[in-house]
Design an enzyme around this catalytic site. Sequence first.
Site, mmCIF file in Angstrom:
data_model
loop_
_atom_site.group_PDB
_atom_site.id
_atom_site.type_symbol
_atom_site.label_atom_id
_atom_site.label_comp_id
_atom_site.label_asym_id
_atom_site.label_seq_id
_atom_site.Cartn_x
_atom_site.Cartn_y
_atom_site.Cartn_z
ATOM 1 N N HIS A 113 0.761 12.079 -42.505
ATOM 2 C CA HIS A 113 0.178 12.243 -43.823
ATOM 3 C C HIS A 113 0.089 13.642 -43.544
ATOM 4 O O HIS A 113 -0.617 13.987 -42.176
ATOM 5 C CB HIS A 113 -1.414 11.339 -43.357
ATOM 6 C CG HIS A 113 -1.963 12.207 -45.167
ATOM 7 N ND1 HIS A 113 -1.918 12.526 -46.315
ATOM 8 C CD2 HIS A 113 -2.959 13.322 -45.253
ATOM 9 C CE1 HIS A 113 -3.251 13.349 -47.888
ATOM 10 N NE2 HIS A 113 -3.039 13.442 -46.529
ATOM 11 N N MET A 155 5.803 8.246 -51.720
ATOM 12 C CA MET A 155 4.786 8.915 -52.159
ATOM 13 C C MET A 155 3.894 7.865 -52.853
ATOM 14 O O MET A 155 3.982 8.267 -54.290
ATOM 15 C CB MET A 155 5.626 9.876 -52.885
ATOM 16 C CG MET A 155 5.984 11.458 -51.964
ATOM 17 S SD MET A 155 4.744 11.834 -50.556
ATOM 18 C CE MET A 155 3.220 12.634 -51.717
ATOM 19 N N ARG A 156 4.063 6.413 -52.529
ATOM 20 C CA ARG A 156 3.430 5.426 -53.168
ATOM 21 C C ARG A 156 2.090 5.101 -52.498
ATOM 22 O O ARG A 156 2.601 4.704 -51.119
ATOM 23 C CB ARG A 156 4.883 4.414 -53.685
ATOM 24 C CG ARG A 156 5.543 5.338 -54.837
ATOM 25 C CD ARG A 156 6.217 4.395 -55.913
ATOM 26 N NE ARG A 156 7.053 5.874 -56.295
ATOM 27 C CZ ARG A 156 6.470 5.781 -57.413
ATOM 28 N NH1 ARG A 156 5.889 5.906 -58.252
ATOM 29 N NH2 ARG A 156 7.544 6.584 -57.975
ATOM 30 N N LEU A 160 1.048 1.389 -51.280
ATOM 31 C CA LEU A 160 1.705 0.588 -51.055
ATOM 32 C C LEU A 160 0.214 -1.046 -50.945
ATOM 33 O O LEU A 160 -1.127 -0.683 -50.719
ATOM 34 C CB LEU A 160 2.075 0.253 -50.266
ATOM 35 C CG LEU A 160 3.022 0.603 -49.656
ATOM 36 C CD1 LEU A 160 4.486 0.546 -47.810
ATOM 37 C CD2 LEU A 160 4.515 0.145 -50.779
HETATM 38 C C1 GAR Z 1 5.850 15.539 -44.896
HETATM 39 O O1 GAR Z 1 4.846 16.638 -45.395
HETATM 40 C C2 GAR Z 1 4.632 14.159 -45.519
HETATM 41 O O2 GAR Z 1 3.559 14.459 -44.341
HETATM 42 C C3 GAR Z 1 4.252 14.324 -46.958
HETATM 43 O O3 GAR Z 1 5.547 14.214 -47.420
HETATM 44 C C4 GAR Z 1 6.254 15.322 -46.628
HETATM 45 C C5 GAR Z 1 7.365 15.109 -46.643
HETATM 46 O O4 GAR Z 1 8.466 15.354 -46.800
HETATM 47 N N1 GAR Z 1 3.183 13.144 -47.145
HETATM 48 C C6 GAR Z 1 2.150 12.997 -47.646
HETATM 49 O O5 GAR Z 1 1.947 13.516 -48.694
HETATM 50 C C7 GAR Z 1 1.600 11.442 -48.268
HETATM 51 N N2 GAR Z 1 0.915 11.503 -48.490
HETATM 52 P P1 GAR Z 1 9.747 14.669 -46.020
HETATM 53 O O6 GAR Z 1 10.654 14.923 -47.085
HETATM 54 O O7 GAR Z 1 11.136 16.410 -46.039
HETATM 55 O O8 GAR Z 1 10.147 14.474 -44.814
#
Ligand code: GAR
Length: 217
Positions: free
Chosen positions: A109, A90-91, A93
């Site tokens: 995403h 969630m960062r 880069l």
């Molecule tokens: C997932 O839904 C992924 O698509 C999202 O975070 C979640 C992680 O779940 N990613 C983002 O929002 C990136 N901007 P997980 O830790 O159970 O894989």
Amino acid sequence: MSRIVVMISGRGSNLHAILLAASQEHWGHAVVGVIADREDAPGIRVGAQAGIEVAVVPRRDYAEVADFERDLSRQLERFEADVVVLAGFMRILGDQLVTHYSGRLLNIHPSLLPAFPGLHTHRRALEAGVLVHGATVHLVTPALDHGPILAQSVVPVRSGDTPETLAARVLETEHRILPRAVSWLADGRIHLPTHPGVGHVEIDGVSARERLLILDH
Ligand code: GAR
């Protein structure tokens, strides 16, 4: 055999899906490391239980983002990463790291990009009243959530959905499209668009239909 490093910030369910795929004999690539940017990320345990080395680089230990990124890069170099997967990382880069791993760095995403880049995608999809939502696996470029698309999943939005119920339906598809896209990249089968303005990526031996998952329940 490609050396894959998965970067996480949270639960790690997509990491788990990649590890499951990697445990199949025909996969032919190895997940050699996990990098977490928070020491309390539950996904750390997912990696450790699978016997994968987990490097924790807590963002909050760094005053300067440049120092944090330098240490992320060092870990990636130490793991000798060929392919880097952002699986709930969630960062954003920095350009230097993104450029260094250009064509070898992918992200999942939780929306049908280019709709709903950024955060809170499920809530925003419900607010917009869309009838379909989904997830996108794409190569990472310096433009946030806008890199070349490798795979997408589509799920119906149901009346009565909450951000949580919708997120759960999308997540189920993420676990299916992400490992596939990782293997295509690790196999070296991905060809980037060669003409400016043409977005379509070609993947050797994979049809456009195979890159699309439609969940119908
Ligand atoms: C997932 O839904 C992924 O698509 C999202 O975070 C979640 C992680 O779940 N990613 C983002 O929002 C990136 N901007 P997980 O830790 O159970 O894989």
